[in-house]
Structures are given as structure tokens and as C-alpha cells.
Design an enzyme around this catalytic site. Structure first.
Site, PDB file in Angstrom:
ATOM      1  N   LYS A 159       0.872  -1.174   0.000  1.00  0.00           N
ATOM      2  CA  LYS A 159       0.000   0.000   0.000  1.00  0.00           C
ATOM      3  C   LYS A 159       0.911   1.227   0.000  1.00  0.00           C
ATOM      4  CE  LYS A 159      -4.141   1.473   2.430  1.00  0.00           C
ATOM      5  NZ  LYS A 159      -4.956   1.803   1.281  1.00  0.00           N
TER       6      LYS A 159
HETATM    7  N1  PPE Z   1      -7.873  -1.430  -2.776  1.00  0.00           N
HETATM    8  C1  PPE Z   1      -7.258  -0.244  -2.660  1.00  0.00           C
HETATM    9  C2  PPE Z   1      -6.533   0.296  -3.828  1.00  0.00           C
HETATM   10  C3  PPE Z   1      -7.317   0.440  -1.447  1.00  0.00           C
HETATM   11  O1  PPE Z   1      -6.703   1.613  -1.341  1.00  0.00           O
HETATM   12  C4  PPE Z   1      -8.036  -0.104  -0.365  1.00  0.00           C
HETATM   13  C5  PPE Z   1      -8.118   0.623   0.932  1.00  0.00           C
HETATM   14  C6  PPE Z   1      -8.666  -1.354  -0.533  1.00  0.00           C
HETATM   15  C7  PPE Z   1      -8.561  -1.988  -1.749  1.00  0.00           C
HETATM   16  C8  PPE Z   1      -9.407  -2.037   0.578  1.00  0.00           C
HETATM   17  O2  PPE Z   1      -8.530  -2.465   1.583  1.00  0.00           O
HETATM   18  P1  PPE Z   1      -8.985  -2.586   3.102  1.00  0.00           P
HETATM   19  O3  PPE Z   1      -9.144  -1.211   3.620  1.00  0.00           O
HETATM   20  O4  PPE Z   1      -7.891  -3.335   3.733  1.00  0.00           O
HETATM   21  O5  PPE Z   1     -10.261  -3.338   3.118  1.00  0.00           O
HETATM   22  N2  PPE Z   1      -8.148   2.020   0.817  1.00  0.00           N
HETATM   23  C9  PPE Z   1      -7.856   2.852   1.959  1.00  0.00           C
HETATM   24  C10 PPE Z   1      -7.532   4.267   1.542  1.00  0.00           C
HETATM   25  C11 PPE Z   1      -8.647   5.139   1.122  1.00  0.00           C
HETATM   26  C12 PPE Z   1      -8.187   6.565   0.988  1.00  0.00           C
HETATM   27  O6  PPE Z   1      -8.990   7.404   0.562  1.00  0.00           O
HETATM   28  O7  PPE Z   1      -7.044   6.876   1.300  1.00  0.00           O
HETATM   29  C13 PPE Z   1      -8.941   2.776   3.024  1.00  0.00           C
HETATM   30  O8  PPE Z   1     -10.047   2.324   2.755  1.00  0.00           O
HETATM   31  O9  PPE Z   1      -8.654   3.171   4.146  1.00  0.00           O
END
Ligand code: PPE
Length: 306
Positions: A159
Site C-alpha cells: 500500500k
Molecule cells: N484497494 C485499494 C486500492 C485500497 O486503497 C483499499 C483501501 C482497498 C482496496 C481495501 O482495503 P482494506 O481497507 O484493507 O479493506 N483504501 C484505503 C484508503 C482510502 C483513501 O482514501 O485513502 C482505506 O479504505 O482506508
């Protein structure tokens, strides 16, 4: 909406006043985007705020850092304790939590290795990410013209801060075209994920979500959806999806920490309609789990005041 401020931010081992949490303009990560972060939520429960799946988020932060060869100068337990403390001292019933690992001021140039590795944890109250209406009635998606990263261009398992330029461009494209969110395809043309959420369809009673090899982040909310689906007796599969699979799905939804569980109403103007029964069940169970109202998921919560 501007960020709602709180009192303190954790920076490199100390709690500092919100307005003093500043960095130098020659901070390495600002120039080259080499940093890693997490998005975590704490929810209000009848025992005070509880952080949802904190261990898994901190584990992913360390995995992201390992991929980028960032050597975090704190151990897991310290960052777990620091997260709980930052939520506690700010006296918020619920909040979003943003730990970030970045390269600080030091040397310039593309070699990140000589730069100091810095860590910060900020928290702030954050309501629904894709709108209250979206959570209730579903959102409208558009397939982006921007492709998701190839795993050999930018590893989606990390990430990483700089990776999100890709998501931001897709998001802006979708918003300017009048949609709520973008779906990104992999370089090979399979469905990958949304700009900050994993995507799922429901077909013939089964939930299907794309694999990480299609460029999706391994979502922690996605894993919560998997466990909830298993407990509800709903078949859950990880398979490649084509854009036409989204058009002909019985139901579709997305998941993410910020977004939570959000139904999808339409994709490229192909109407899926009101949220379906499986989406509703997953969503309701998820909201009960995060608020500590379902004992099956109590191991997912870290209570801040314990
Ligand atoms: N894909 C991406 C690209 C992503 O950034 C997130 C989280 C997810 C999937 C889902 O992952 P999880 O949160 O572990 O279920 N995105 C984070 C960032 C958002 C932002 O605006 O910054 C979040 O949801 O916190």
C-alpha cells in the site's frame, strides 16, 4: 470537506500537537512517492472506541514496508500500542486512523536507502467515504480508461503512497463524467478493483471477487467479507472477472476500510438496481461486527480503554 482536527498526532514516538505535526519540504517521499501507509477505523461500541482488525493492518504496513525496503524503526507492538494511545488521547468515539511510513529529510536522489525512515499516526473523525446515500442505495461506477498497476510495474500488495496517483486519476475521471467511483482493469483487461476498494459480484448465489494477480490490494475488509460470507453459508470465490461480468451480475458491492461495504447500483449505465439480499446481509453483518454487536467477530476488535 476539510479534515476535522483533533488534539494530537503521534510522530516518531511522541504525541505532538496537531498544528505542530509538520515536515520539511525536502522530505524524500514528497518528491518520489516512496512511502507506505494504512487506513484503519475505530468504531463506537458500548465499551468505548474499538479499533477494527488492528493487528492485520499493522502486519500489512510491515509487509508493504518490506516490499519497498523501508526499515521501520519501531516494532509491531509499539505501533499497535501507539495507535490505541492516539485514539485514546484524542477522545473521539469513532475515527479513521492513518499510519504512514515515509522517508524524511536527508539525501536527495532516487536511492531511498540513505534517508531516515519516519512514522506518523494521525486520527480524525471521518463519516461515510462514498456518502450516506451510497451506503443505503448504492453507487454508480464507470470503468476507467486508466489501467491498474501490473504487479511487475508497481507491486499492488504494497500500500504505497506513490501508487495512488493511478487511483486519483481514475477517481477524477469518473467524478468528472458524473459517476461516483471508477472500476479499474488490469493491464490484461480483467477487473481489478476500484480506486480505494475491492469489488465483488453476486452471481447464482455466490460471491466472486478478483485475485491479487489482477492488481487488487489484498483487502482486510475483503477478508472480513469472506469470513462473514462463510458464516452466512454463502459460497465465496476468488476468480478473474471481465467487465461484462459486472454488467450481468445479480448484485455487486465494494469493500474498504474507508468505504466500508457499499452496494453498486450500476456499472457503465448498466443498471443492477437496488441493493440485493446478499449485499444487504453482508453489509448488516459487517456493521454489527465493527460495532461489537456480533460475538462471532469479537476477536477483530481492540478496545482502546482496556
Ligand atoms: N484497494 C485499494 C486500492 C485500497 O486503497 C483499499 C483501501 C482497498 C482496496 C481495501 O482495503 P482494506 O481497507 O484493507 O479493506 N483504501 C484505503 C484508503 C482510502 C483513501 O482514501 O485513502 C482505506 O479504505 O482506508
Amino acid at each position: 470537506m476539510p479534515i476535522e482536527t483533533v488534539d494530537k498526532i503521534w510522530m516518531d514516538g511522541e504525541l505532538v500537537a496537531w498544528e505542530d505535526a509538520k515536515i520539511h519540504v525536502l522530505t524524500h517521499t514528497l518528491h518520489y512517492g516512496c512511502g507506505v501507509f494504512e487506513g484503519i477505523r475505530a468504531y463506537e461500541t458500548d465499551r468505548g472506541p474499538a479499533v477494527f482488525r488492528l493487528d492485520e493492518h499493522i502486519d500489512r504496513l510491515f509487509n508493504s514496508a518490506a516490499i519497498y525496503m523501508l526499515d521501520i524503526p519501531f516494532d509491531r507492538d509499539t505501533l499497535i500500542a501507539a495507535t490505541l494511545e492516539t485514539v485514546r488521547v484524542n477522545n473521539v468515539p469513532s475515527c479513521y486512523i492513518r499510519p504512514i511510513v515515509y522517508l524524511g529529510y536527508g539525501e536527495m536522489g532516487l536511492n531511498p536507502l540513505p534517508c531516515p525512515v519516519k512514522v506518523s499516526i494521525a486520527v480524525w473523525p471521518w463519516g461515510t467515504y462514498l456518502g450516506d446515500e451510497g451506503v443505503k442505495h448504492g453507487i454508480r461506477l464507470k470503468i476507467s480508461s486508466w489501467r491498474r498497476h501490473d504487479p511487475n510495474t508497481m507491486p499492488p500488495a504494497a500500500k504505497g503512497t506513490g501508487m495512488y496517483i493511478n487511483s486519483s486519476m481514475a477517481k477524477v475521471e469518473a467524478l468528472k463524467a458524473g459517476y461516483d467511483e471508477a472500476v479499474m482493469l488490469s493491464p490484461q483487461g480483467n477487473v481489478s478493483e476500484c480506486t480505494g476498494e475491492n469489488i465483488f459480484i453476486v452471481k447464482g448465489g455466490a460471491i466472486i471477487t478478483p485475485p491479487t494477480s489482477a492488481g487488487a490490494l489484498e483487502g482486510i475488509t475483503q477478508d472480513s467479507v469472506r469470513r462473514i460470507a462463510e458464516d452466512l453459508g454463502v459460497d465465496y470465490r476468488v476468480e478473474n472477472l471481465l467487465r461484462s461480468d459486472l454488467y450481468t451480475a445479480d448484485e455487486a458491492f465494494l469493500s474498504g476500510t474507508a468505504a466500508e461495504v457499499v452496494p453498486i447500483r450500476s456499472v457503465d449505465d448498466r443498471e443492477l438496481g437496488d441493493p440485493g439480499p446478499i449485499t444487504r446481509q453482508i453489509q448488516e453483518t459487517y456493521f454489527a461486527a465493527v460495532r461489537g454487536e456480533d460475538d462471532r467477530y469479537k476477536d477483530w476488535l481492540s478496545y482502546v480503554n482496556d
